[in-house]
Design a protein around this motif. Structure first.
Motif, PDB file in Angstrom:
ATOM      1  N   LEU A  79     -27.860 -86.019   5.364  1.00  0.00           N
ATOM      2  CA  LEU A  79     -26.507 -85.492   5.501  1.00  0.00           C
ATOM      3  C   LEU A  79     -25.852 -85.986   6.786  1.00  0.00           C
ATOM      4  CD1 LEU A  79     -24.283 -83.586   4.486  1.00  0.00           C
ATOM      5  CD2 LEU A  79     -25.412 -81.724   5.725  1.00  0.00           C
ATOM      6  N   ALA A  80     -26.608 -85.991   7.887  1.00  0.00           N
ATOM      7  CA  ALA A  80     -26.052 -86.482   9.159  1.00  0.00           C
ATOM      8  C   ALA A  80     -25.737 -87.969   9.075  1.00  0.00           C
ATOM      9  CB  ALA A  80     -27.035 -86.196  10.287  1.00  0.00           C
ATOM     10  N   ALA A  81     -26.599 -88.742   8.389  1.00  0.00           N
ATOM     11  CA  ALA A  81     -26.350 -90.177   8.274  1.00  0.00           C
ATOM     12  C   ALA A  81     -25.099 -90.465   7.455  1.00  0.00           C
ATOM     13  CB  ALA A  81     -27.565 -90.860   7.640  1.00  0.00           C
ATOM     14  N   SER A  82     -24.795 -89.604   6.459  1.00  0.00           N
ATOM     15  CA  SER A  82     -23.582 -89.816   5.665  1.00  0.00           C
ATOM     16  C   SER A  82     -22.317 -89.655   6.492  1.00  0.00           C
ATOM     17  CB  SER A  82     -23.563 -88.836   4.488  1.00  0.00           C
ATOM     18  OG  SER A  82     -23.444 -87.495   4.948  1.00  0.00           O
ATOM     19  N   TYR A  83     -22.406 -88.920   7.611  1.00  0.00           N
ATOM     20  CA  TYR A  83     -21.269 -88.769   8.526  1.00  0.00           C
ATOM     21  C   TYR A  83     -21.372 -89.712   9.722  1.00  0.00           C
ATOM     22  CZ  TYR A  83     -19.689 -84.585   6.081  1.00  0.00           C
ATOM     23  OH  TYR A  83     -19.217 -83.713   5.130  1.00  0.00           O
ATOM     24  N   GLY A  84     -22.340 -90.632   9.688  1.00  0.00           N
ATOM     25  CA  GLY A  84     -22.488 -91.586  10.773  1.00  0.00           C
ATOM     26  C   GLY A  84     -23.112 -91.006  12.021  1.00  0.00           C
ATOM     27  N   ALA A  85     -23.837 -89.924  11.894  1.00  0.00           N
ATOM     28  CA  ALA A  85     -24.450 -89.274  13.049  1.00  0.00           C
ATOM     29  C   ALA A  85     -25.962 -89.402  12.955  1.00  0.00           C
ATOM     30  CB  ALA A  85     -24.050 -87.806  13.125  1.00  0.00           C
ATOM     31  N   ASN A  86     -26.613 -89.261  14.086  1.00  0.00           N
ATOM     32  CA  ASN A  86     -28.071 -89.297  14.165  1.00  0.00           C
ATOM     33  C   ASN A  86     -28.545 -87.920  14.625  1.00  0.00           C
ATOM     34  OD1 ASN A  86     -30.728 -90.032  14.264  1.00  0.00           O
ATOM     35  ND2 ASN A  86     -30.555 -91.201  16.164  1.00  0.00           N
ATOM     36  N   PHE A  87     -28.967 -87.117  13.680  1.00  0.00           N
ATOM     37  CA  PHE A  87     -29.334 -85.734  13.989  1.00  0.00           C
ATOM     38  C   PHE A  87     -30.670 -85.428  13.346  1.00  0.00           C
ATOM     39  CE2 PHE A  87     -29.373 -81.195  12.908  1.00  0.00           C
ATOM     40  CZ  PHE A  87     -29.193 -80.652  14.169  1.00  0.00           C
ATOM     41  N   SER A  88     -31.526 -84.733  14.068  1.00  0.00           N
ATOM     42  CA  SER A  88     -32.828 -84.321  13.546  1.00  0.00           C
ATOM     43  C   SER A  88     -33.023 -82.839  13.815  1.00  0.00           C
ATOM     44  CB  SER A  88     -33.962 -85.124  14.195  1.00  0.00           C
ATOM     45  OG  SER A  88     -33.953 -84.946  15.602  1.00  0.00           O
ATOM     46  N   MET A  89     -33.855 -82.212  12.995  1.00  0.00           N
ATOM     47  CA  MET A  89     -34.114 -80.789  13.134  1.00  0.00           C
ATOM     48  C   MET A  89     -34.827 -80.506  14.456  1.00  0.00           C
ATOM     49  SD  MET A  89     -33.021 -79.096  10.460  1.00  0.00           S
ATOM     50  CE  MET A  89     -34.028 -77.626  10.396  1.00  0.00           C
ATOM     51  N   PRO A  90     -34.402 -79.449  15.163  1.00  0.00           N
ATOM     52  CA  PRO A  90     -35.075 -79.125  16.433  1.00  0.00           C
ATOM     53  C   PRO A  90     -36.441 -78.502  16.180  1.00  0.00           C
ATOM     54  CG  PRO A  90     -33.413 -77.485  15.938  1.00  0.00           C
ATOM     55  CD  PRO A  90     -33.280 -78.555  14.879  1.00  0.00           C
ATOM     56  N   HIS A  91     -37.352 -78.699  17.111  1.00  0.00           N
ATOM     57  CA  HIS A  91     -38.702 -78.151  17.034  1.00  0.00           C
ATOM     58  C   HIS A  91     -38.868 -77.059  18.102  1.00  0.00           C
ATOM     59  CE1 HIS A  91     -40.117 -81.366  14.312  1.00  0.00           C
ATOM     60  NE2 HIS A  91     -39.299 -82.139  15.012  1.00  0.00           N
ATOM     61  N   LEU A  92     -39.860 -76.206  17.885  1.00  0.00           N
ATOM     62  CA  LEU A  92     -40.129 -75.165  18.869  1.00  0.00           C
ATOM     63  C   LEU A  92     -40.596 -75.754  20.199  1.00  0.00           C
ATOM     64  CD1 LEU A  92     -41.902 -72.256  16.954  1.00  0.00           C
ATOM     65  CD2 LEU A  92     -39.744 -72.156  18.202  1.00  0.00           C
ATOM     66  N   GLY A  93     -41.423 -76.769  20.138  1.00  0.00           N
ATOM     67  CA  GLY A  93     -41.953 -77.336  21.364  1.00  0.00           C
ATOM     68  C   GLY A  93     -43.041 -76.452  21.955  1.00  0.00           C
ATOM     69  N   LEU A  94     -43.587 -76.893  23.079  1.00  0.00           N
ATOM     70  CA  LEU A  94     -44.694 -76.167  23.710  1.00  0.00           C
ATOM     71  C   LEU A  94     -44.228 -74.818  24.251  1.00  0.00           C
ATOM     72  CD1 LEU A  94     -47.622 -76.138  24.625  1.00  0.00           C
ATOM     73  CD2 LEU A  94     -46.914 -77.306  26.725  1.00  0.00           C
ATOM     74  N   ILE A  95     -43.096 -74.810  24.959  1.00  0.00           N
ATOM     75  CA  ILE A  95     -42.606 -73.559  25.545  1.00  0.00           C
ATOM     76  C   ILE A  95     -42.189 -72.587  24.457  1.00  0.00           C
ATOM     77  CG2 ILE A  95     -40.830 -72.553  27.015  1.00  0.00           C
ATOM     78  CD1 ILE A  95     -40.847 -75.089  28.655  1.00  0.00           C
ATOM     79  N   GLY A  96     -41.481 -73.071  23.448  1.00  0.00           N
ATOM     80  CA  GLY A  96     -41.062 -72.194  22.355  1.00  0.00           C
ATOM     81  C   GLY A  96     -42.240 -71.616  21.590  1.00  0.00           C
ATOM     82  N   SER A  97     -43.260 -72.448  21.332  1.00  0.00           N
ATOM     83  CA  SER A  97     -44.444 -71.958  20.624  1.00  0.00           C
ATOM     84  C   SER A  97     -45.172 -70.905  21.451  1.00  0.00           C
ATOM     85  CB  SER A  97     -45.388 -73.123  20.316  1.00  0.00           C
ATOM     86  OG  SER A  97     -44.735 -74.095  19.532  1.00  0.00           O
TER      87      SER A  97
END
Length: 324
Positions: free
Chosen positions: A277-295
């Motif tokens: 969906l992001a690529a169809s609008y010409g954007a580069n977007f990925s889902m955020p992750h929790l990461g070490l601090i968030g986990s």
């Protein structure tokens, strides 16, 4: 002749030995209660798993909303970085004067970059965007003025408005346009989402306390006679409460791990369609992750909620238990 250092009094040695023995006994009891509470949960795997799953579901919803808000903050930062102003020059300004105005604007404090668009270039872009080359080519005069696209150093709405006011006062500039209404609406929605996430976190946190508290209450009732016996021989409330607190912490840890796993699976499941969906609008977007601090935050909060729910339930029921 040298003297030997005086030995500490016998009473002081005895006190230190007694304190060390009490500490070792206290640590042994904690280890034993931790292992015993874990074994009790493993004896009933289905019931324990269902309790942990209920905790995980209560934790997943606010955590997922927090991740969505985090991605919105990243998108907001990207939109801020792309914030620009457009200064339209007066129709009487020629190309040489337009260049001087562009240089003057570029020298202004708070301006990162400028791009001069002449009247001819503006008409060409307009024709290309609308596909009306034949119709616009019949015009005798070019009605579009020259313009300057300005990228500010500080993209906040307040700084951009202040810069627009300064530019409008410059000679040769007819109008400065900026459209920040959509950006302010996005920020207001993000603020609303933060409050909703906080409210959901509090509500579902109370739900975790109720789930753990009800489970521990049933465990206390099933061991009521055992509790009465140990209290009859002098056990303190802290001694009786300890194994149930460890049970609550184990429930919280299991629920936190299940919540982390559900979030990871959901992230993988949604990653591909979101990227498409992001690529169809010409954007580069990925889902955020929790990461070490968030986990770590998720696991610590789940353990604390489990421990607190157990403490509330056990304290309430211990006040009703009277040795007979």
């Amino acid at each position: 002749m040298s003297r030997r250092p005086a030995a500490p009094p016998r009473g002081a040695r005895t006190q230190r030995t007694r304190s060390s023995s009490q500490l070792r006994a206290w640590l042994r009891h904690h280890r034993a209660m931790s292992a015993d509470s874990a074994r009790r949960l493993l004896r009933h795997p289905i019931a324990s798993l269902l309790t942990m799953l209920a905790i995980a579901i209560a934790l997943v919803l606010p955590a997922a909303l927090w991740l969505a808000l985090d991605s919105a903050r990243l998108l907001d930062a990207e939109l801020d970085a792309s914030a620009t102003l457009t200064a339209y020059l007066e129709s009487a300004v020629d190309a040489g004067e337009a260049g001087r105005i562009d240089e003057a604007i570029a020298a202004q404090p708070g301006v990162a970059a400028t791009r001069l668009i002449t009247a001819a270039e503006g008409m060409a872009e307009f024709q290309q965007a609308l596909g009306l080359d034949d119709a616009l080519a019949r015009l005798e005069d070019n009605p579009l003025p020259a313009s300057i696209v300005i990228t500010p150093d500080e993209p906040s709405p307040e700084a951009v408005r202040s810069l627009a006011g300064e530019l409008e006062a410059m000679a040769g500039i007819d109008e400065v346009r900026l459209d920040l209404a959509w950006l302010e609406r996005l920020r207001q929605l993000a603020e609303l989402g933060q409050r909703v996430a906080l409210a959901l976190a509090v509500l579902f946190g109370l739900g975790v306390l109720l789930v753990v508290g009800n489970t521990i209450r049933l465990a206390v009732e099933s061991r009521r006679q055992e509790i009465e016996v140990v209290m009859l021989i002098g056990a303190t409330h802290a001694f009786v409460r300890r194994p149930f607190l460890y049970s609550g912490a184990w429930y919280g840890l299991g629920g936190g791990l299940l919540a982390w796993g559900l979030l990871a699976l959901g992230n993988q499941w949604l990653a591909a369609p979101v990227r498409a969906l992001a690529a169809s609008y010409g954007a580069n977007f990925s889902m955020p992750h929790l990461g070490l601090i968030g986990s770590a935050t998720l696991l610590i909060c789940s353990i604390l909620l489990g421990w607190l729910g157990a403490w509330i339930a056990v304290s309430r029921h211990l006040s009703e238990v009277r040795p007979r």
